[in-house]
Design an enzyme around this catalytic site. Structure first.
Site, short mmCIF file in Angstrom:
data_model
loop_
_atom_site.label_atom_id
_atom_site.label_comp_id
_atom_site.label_asym_id
_atom_site.label_seq_id
_atom_site.Cartn_x
_atom_site.Cartn_y
_atom_site.Cartn_z
N SER A 1 3.44 -2.24 10.30
CA SER A 1 4.61 -2.35 10.57
C SER A 1 5.56 -3.52 10.40
O SER A 1 6.54 -3.83 10.95
CB SER A 1 5.26 -1.50 12.13
N ASN B 1 0.69 -1.27 0.01
CA ASN B 1 0.07 -0.17 0.09
C ASN B 1 0.98 1.08 0.07
O ASN B 1 1.43 1.57 0.99
CB ASN B 1 -0.84 0.13 1.36
N HIS C 1 -9.48 0.84 5.02
CA HIS C 1 -8.33 1.22 5.94
C HIS C 1 -8.55 2.20 6.71
O HIS C 1 -9.28 2.93 6.75
CB HIS C 1 -7.22 1.96 4.88
N GLY D 1 2.52 2.35 10.87
CA GLY D 1 3.32 3.30 10.64
C GLY D 1 3.94 3.80 11.86
O GLY D 1 4.63 4.82 11.99
N GLU E 1 -7.08 4.60 7.82
CA GLU E 1 -6.88 5.81 7.67
C GLU E 1 -8.22 6.69 7.07
O GLU E 1 -8.40 7.82 7.31
CB GLU E 1 -5.69 6.28 6.71
N LYS F 1 0.03 4.16 -0.22
CA LYS F 1 -0.60 5.31 0.32
C LYS F 1 -0.40 6.84 -0.69
O LYS F 1 -0.39 6.26 -1.99
CB LYS F 1 -0.09 5.60 1.65
N GLU G 1 -5.43 -4.99 10.83
CA GLU G 1 -4.23 -3.92 11.06
C GLU G 1 -4.62 -3.33 12.30
O GLU G 1 -5.60 -2.34 12.09
CB GLU G 1 -4.40 -3.11 9.85
C1 PEP Z 1 -0.92 0.00 6.28
O1 PEP Z 1 -1.00 1.23 6.11
O2 PEP Z 1 -1.85 -0.56 5.61
C2 PEP Z 1 0.19 -0.52 7.01
C3 PEP Z 1 0.33 -1.60 7.24
O3 PEP Z 1 1.40 0.28 7.18
P1 PEP Z 1 2.73 0.17 7.90
O4 PEP Z 1 3.26 -1.26 7.19
O5 PEP Z 1 3.50 1.51 7.30
O6 PEP Z 1 2.38 0.04 9.24
#
Ligand code: PEP
Length: 256
Positions: A215, A11, A97, A175, A99, A13, A169
């Protein structure tokens, strides 16, 4: 026992102009575009889809989008529909997601409409679910995940279910560099698998890939990917560099 092929999805973003997307897409296509052991999806921003699509053409790497509107067309300024994504050769779409939920106010009901529209248009939804830190600390993780999963999947049929991808998630791990422990992740993944079994039956639920996101990087992936119900990863930060992303694909191949 069903062997589910692992899936690694990137992803990107709101990162990379079309020009900036070209090189990493090419590097990913060269490094893992011919391997059949792990399904690989990259999800650039909408504006880079037409640049990345021809790079992936003829490879096994699939193209995904990060969001879409449930309607096919109409007066929805600034939005993109499923048929538009299909016209860009996208096969997958990330929906719900965290976000989108937190910054854009997306509700479970709205996300559900998108999931149904994705199926109707032969796009594979990657439905994201997960709890905030406050929700984990108050002991409501499983309840939150249950609500998001059940409401997000209302109206999905048993026949459609095997095409579904769920991404667990934990919001506090996205992040932040804080990764869920393997026990924390496996517990929620097994819980989601049970929910899917209740909704769609054992056979269909066993086919659904449940990805971990938060992460994930080459250093912590082997342990996570070794868990029974962790079928891959949705990768944010570590997908922006082709090296770490392709390393994750190779790690998933080794974990199968
Ligand atoms: C995400 O935003 O789907 C995600 C898992 O981000 P990160 O790997 O940066 O934590």
């Amino acid at each position: 026992m069903i062997l589910r092929k692992k899936l690694i999805a990137g992803n990107w973003k709101m990162n990379k102009t079309p020009a900036e997307a070209l090189a990493p897409a090419q590097e990913i296509a060269v490094a893992v575009g011919k391997q059949p052991d792990v399904d690989v999806v990259i999800c650039p921003p909408f504006t880079a889809l037409t640049t990345v699509a021809p790079v992936l053409d003829g490879t096994l790497v699939k193209l995904g989008a990060q969001n879409m509107h449930p309607e096919a067309s109409g007066a929805f300024t600034g939005e993109i529909s499923a048929p538009m994504l299909r016209a860009f050769f996208a096969t997958h779409v990330i929906l719900g997601h965290s976000e989108r939920r937190s910054y854009f106010g997306e509700t479970d009901a709205f996300i559900n409409q998108k999931v149904l529209a994705a199926f109707k248009n032969q796009l594979r939804p990657i439905l994201c679910v997960g709890e905030t830190l406050a929700e984990r600390e108050s002991g409501s993780t499983l309840k939150v995940v249950q609500t998001q999963t059940e409401k997000g999947l209302e109206g999905v049929s048993k026949d459609q279910a095997p095409g579904l991808i769920v991404a667990y998630e934990p919001v506090w791990a996205i992040g932040t560099g804080k990764v869920a422990t393997t026990e924390q992740a496996q517990e929620v993944h097994a819980f989601i698998r049970d929910l899917l079994t209740k909704l769609f039956g054992e056979a269909a639920a066993q086919k659904v890939r449940i990805l971990y996101g938060g992460s994930m990087k080459p250093a912590n992936a082997p342990e996570l990917l070794a868990q029974k119900d962790i079928d891959g990863g949705l990768i944010g930060g570590a997908s922006l560099e082709s090296r770490s992303f392709t390393e994750l694909v190779k790690t998933a191949a080794a974990a199968k």
